[in-house]
Design a protein around this motif. Structure first.
Motif, PDB file in Angstrom:
ATOM      1  N   GLY A 293      38.271  70.734  16.528  1.00 41.41           N
ATOM      2  CA  GLY A 293      38.716  69.417  16.048  1.00 41.41           C
ATOM      3  C   GLY A 293      39.257  68.479  17.120  1.00 41.41           C
ATOM      4  N   LYS A 294      38.966  68.760  18.377  1.00 42.64           N
ATOM      5  CA  LYS A 294      39.474  67.902  19.462  1.00 42.64           C
ATOM      6  C   LYS A 294      38.900  66.490  19.328  1.00 42.64           C
ATOM      7  CE  LYS A 294      37.952  70.733  22.684  1.00 42.64           C
ATOM      8  NZ  LYS A 294      37.407  71.780  21.767  1.00 42.64           N
ATOM      9  N   THR A 295      37.608  66.413  19.014  1.00 45.33           N
ATOM     10  CA  THR A 295      37.000  65.088  18.897  1.00 45.33           C
ATOM     11  C   THR A 295      37.465  64.382  17.625  1.00 45.33           C
ATOM     12  OG1 THR A 295      35.108  65.763  20.244  1.00 45.33           O
ATOM     13  CG2 THR A 295      34.801  63.835  18.853  1.00 45.33           C
ATOM     14  N   VAL A 296      37.683  65.133  16.564  1.00 42.84           N
ATOM     15  CA  VAL A 296      38.234  64.523  15.339  1.00 42.84           C
ATOM     16  C   VAL A 296      39.597  63.892  15.646  1.00 42.84           C
ATOM     17  CG1 VAL A 296      39.166  65.019  13.038  1.00 42.84           C
ATOM     18  CG2 VAL A 296      36.986  66.044  13.753  1.00 42.84           C
TER      19      VAL A 296
ATOM     20  N   TYR B  35      52.129  65.159  31.218  1.00 47.93           N
ATOM     21  CA  TYR B  35      51.142  64.922  30.165  1.00 47.93           C
ATOM     22  C   TYR B  35      51.619  65.567  28.873  1.00 47.93           C
ATOM     23  CZ  TYR B  35      49.590  69.648  31.430  1.00 47.93           C
ATOM     24  OH  TYR B  35      49.556  70.977  31.703  1.00 47.93           O
ATOM     25  N   THR B  36      50.994  65.147  27.793  1.00 45.14           N
ATOM     26  CA  THR B  36      51.259  65.752  26.489  1.00 45.14           C
ATOM     27  C   THR B  36      50.109  66.696  26.183  1.00 45.14           C
ATOM     28  OG1 THR B  36      52.415  63.793  25.738  1.00 45.14           O
ATOM     29  CG2 THR B  36      51.583  65.263  24.030  1.00 45.14           C
ATOM     30  N   GLU B  37      50.423  67.938  25.859  1.00 46.69           N
ATOM     31  CA  GLU B  37      49.356  68.863  25.488  1.00 46.69           C
ATOM     32  C   GLU B  37      49.205  68.917  23.976  1.00 46.69           C
ATOM     33  OE1 GLU B  37      49.724  73.047  26.514  1.00 46.69           O
ATOM     34  OE2 GLU B  37      47.653  73.384  25.873  1.00 46.69           O
ATOM     35  N   VAL B  38      47.969  68.825  23.529  1.00 49.67           N
ATOM     36  CA  VAL B  38      47.655  68.984  22.105  1.00 49.67           C
ATOM     37  C   VAL B  38      46.759  70.213  21.994  1.00 49.67           C
ATOM     38  CG1 VAL B  38      46.583  67.947  20.071  1.00 49.67           C
ATOM     39  CG2 VAL B  38      47.757  66.481  21.730  1.00 49.67           C
ATOM     40  N   LYS B  39      47.305  71.264  21.437  1.00 51.65           N
ATOM     41  CA  LYS B  39      46.545  72.515  21.318  1.00 51.65           C
ATOM     42  C   LYS B  39      46.142  72.686  19.863  1.00 51.65           C
ATOM     43  CE  LYS B  39      48.643  76.527  21.623  1.00 51.65           C
ATOM     44  NZ  LYS B  39      49.553  77.519  22.206  1.00 51.65           N
TER      45      LYS B  39
ATOM     46  N   ALA C 257      51.058  55.421  21.441  1.00 48.11           N
ATOM     47  CA  ALA C 257      50.736  55.660  22.861  1.00 48.11           C
ATOM     48  C   ALA C 257      51.128  54.464  23.733  1.00 48.11           C
ATOM     49  CB  ALA C 257      49.248  55.947  23.005  1.00 48.11           C
ATOM     50  N   SER C 258      51.470  54.767  24.977  1.00 46.93           N
ATOM     51  CA  SER C 258      51.840  53.726  25.945  1.00 46.93           C
ATOM     52  C   SER C 258      50.907  53.791  27.149  1.00 46.93           C
ATOM     53  CB  SER C 258      53.269  53.963  26.452  1.00 46.93           C
ATOM     54  OG  SER C 258      54.170  54.026  25.374  1.00 46.93           O
ATOM     55  N   PRO C 259      50.775  52.670  27.883  1.00 47.48           N
ATOM     56  CA  PRO C 259      49.944  52.677  29.088  1.00 47.48           C
ATOM     57  C   PRO C 259      50.352  53.811  30.040  1.00 47.48           C
ATOM     58  CG  PRO C 259      50.600  50.446  28.559  1.00 47.48           C
ATOM     59  CD  PRO C 259      51.358  51.346  27.628  1.00 47.48           C
ATOM     60  N   GLY C 260      49.384  54.494  30.580  1.00 45.74           N
ATOM     61  CA  GLY C 260      49.651  55.581  31.520  1.00 45.74           C
ATOM     62  C   GLY C 260      49.788  56.951  30.877  1.00 45.74           C
ATOM     63  N   ASP C 261      49.863  56.995  29.545  1.00 42.53           N
ATOM     64  CA  ASP C 261      49.983  58.301  28.879  1.00 42.53           C
ATOM     65  C   ASP C 261      48.717  59.140  29.090  1.00 42.53           C
ATOM     66  OD1 ASP C 261      52.448  57.637  27.892  1.00 42.53           O
ATOM     67  OD2 ASP C 261      51.821  57.414  25.804  1.00 42.53           O
ATOM     68  N   VAL C 262      48.923  60.441  29.204  1.00 41.49           N
ATOM     69  CA  VAL C 262      47.804  61.384  29.339  1.00 41.49           C
ATOM     70  C   VAL C 262      47.962  62.453  28.264  1.00 41.49           C
ATOM     71  CG1 VAL C 262      46.659  63.066  30.844  1.00 41.49           C
ATOM     72  CG2 VAL C 262      47.660  60.986  31.830  1.00 41.49           C
ATOM     73  N   PHE C 263      46.913  62.645  27.471  1.00 44.76           N
ATOM     74  CA  PHE C 263      46.899  63.677  26.433  1.00 44.76           C
ATOM     75  C   PHE C 263      45.838  64.708  26.787  1.00 44.76           C
ATOM     76  CE2 PHE C 263      49.605  62.146  22.962  1.00 44.76           C
ATOM     77  CZ  PHE C 263      49.881  60.867  23.426  1.00 44.76           C
ATOM     78  N   CYS C 264      46.255  65.964  26.879  1.00 42.02           N
ATOM     79  CA  CYS C 264      45.334  67.050  27.197  1.00 42.02           C
ATOM     80  C   CYS C 264      45.042  67.826  25.917  1.00 42.02           C
ATOM     81  CB  CYS C 264      45.961  67.977  28.234  1.00 42.02           C
ATOM     82  SG  CYS C 264      46.142  67.168  29.822  1.00 42.02           S
ATOM     83  N   LEU C 265      43.771  67.836  25.516  1.00 36.14           N
ATOM     84  CA  LEU C 265      43.386  68.507  24.273  1.00 36.14           C
ATOM     85  C   LEU C 265      42.767  69.856  24.605  1.00 36.14           C
ATOM     86  CD1 LEU C 265      41.764  65.737  22.054  1.00 36.14           C
ATOM     87  CD2 LEU C 265      44.137  66.247  22.470  1.00 36.14           C
ATOM     88  N   ASN C 266      43.367  70.900  24.082  1.00 36.76           N
ATOM     89  CA  ASN C 266      42.858  72.243  24.333  1.00 36.76           C
ATOM     90  C   ASN C 266      42.528  72.942  23.024  1.00 36.76           C
ATOM     91  OD1 ASN C 266      42.982  72.224  27.186  1.00 36.76           O
ATOM     92  ND2 ASN C 266      45.208  72.491  27.085  1.00 36.76           N
ATOM     93  N   GLY C 267      41.532  73.798  23.077  1.00 36.59           N
ATOM     94  CA  GLY C 267      41.115  74.541  21.890  1.00 36.59           C
ATOM     95  C   GLY C 267      39.618  74.785  21.945  1.00 36.59           C
TER      96      GLY C 267
ATOM     97  N   ILE D 279      52.899  69.444  22.617  1.00 37.63           N
ATOM     98  CA  ILE D 279      53.990  69.761  23.532  1.00 37.63           C
ATOM     99  C   ILE D 279      54.185  68.611  24.504  1.00 37.63           C
ATOM    100  CG2 ILE D 279      54.884  71.423  25.219  1.00 37.63           C
ATOM    101  CD1 ILE D 279      52.701  73.378  24.062  1.00 37.63           C
ATOM    102  N   GLY D 280      55.357  68.010  24.462  1.00 34.95           N
ATOM    103  CA  GLY D 280      55.665  67.002  25.480  1.00 34.95           C
ATOM    104  C   GLY D 280      55.907  65.602  24.969  1.00 34.95           C
ATOM    105  N   VAL D 281      55.847  65.386  23.656  1.00 32.66           N
ATOM    106  CA  VAL D 281      56.205  64.051  23.159  1.00 32.66           C
ATOM    107  C   VAL D 281      57.239  64.169  22.067  1.00 32.66           C
ATOM    108  CG1 VAL D 281      55.375  62.253  21.596  1.00 32.66           C
ATOM    109  CG2 VAL D 281      54.268  62.582  23.766  1.00 32.66           C
TER     110      VAL D 281
END
Ligand code: ADP
Ligand code: MG
Length: 145
Positions: A41-44, A122-126, A26-36, A143-145
């Motif tokens: 397992g978003k917190t994991v 942003y990067t989406e993590v589904k 990860a780099s400064p300014g990155d945004v990860f959106c966790l959906n589900g 999606i997005g990285v």
């Protein structure tokens, strides 16, 4: 074109390790959106991500506080859980934009609930359960990285 990566995990530990890999990169300014859904397992993933950033503090779901920040890693981590948000104005009140457009890394559980105010990039993590494959099986689409 956004790049898509798909992973399948069979245990929380495997999901943690995928999170760690993204935290390490990860780099400064990155945004990860966790959906589900709840309990997927978003917190994991987030705990692994934090470990990858070098965060030593215990990372838990900040469901009752919306935001928990961790300053002891390589880059500040802003961990949001917006599950209980009723109106996106609540996000403005906590200074959402200053975090998301700041120099830390933002990770937002339930980001789909605040779609209207997400930044452009942003990067989406589904994360999805895969009942056909077993109780602990998860499909993780990035999606997005
Ligand atoms: P969420 O934050 O999405 O609501 P949590 O991360 O708090 O979910 O909880 C996920 C639960 O699912 C944990 O109890 C974890 O042990 C369990 N689990 C089982 N298999 C997996 C897997 N493959 N990946 C992530 N968590 C898993
Ligand atoms: Mg959670």
């Amino acid at each position: 074109m956004k790049e898509t990566k798909i992973y399948e995990t069979e245990s929380p530990e495997e999901t943690f390790e995928i999170g760690r890999k993204y935290g390490e990169n990860a780099s400064p300014g990155d945004v990860f959106c966790l959906n589900g859904d709840l309990g997927v397992g978003k917190t994991v993933f987030t705990k692994g991500f934090a470990a990858g950033l070098g965060v030593k503090d215990v990372v838990n779901s900040p469901t009752f506080t919306i935001l928990q920040s961790y300053e002891d890693g390589r880059i500040p981590l802003y961990h949001f859980d917006v599950y209980r948000i009723e109106d996106t104005s609540e996000m403005e009140e906590i200074g959402f934009d200053e975090f998301v457009y700041g120099d830390g890394v933002s990770l937002i559980e339930w980001a789909q609930l605040i779609r209207d105010i997400l930044p452009e990039h942003y990067t989406e993590v589904k994360i999805e359960k895969d009942p056909a494959k077993g109780f602990d099986s998860r499909k993780i689409t990035v999606i997005g990285v």
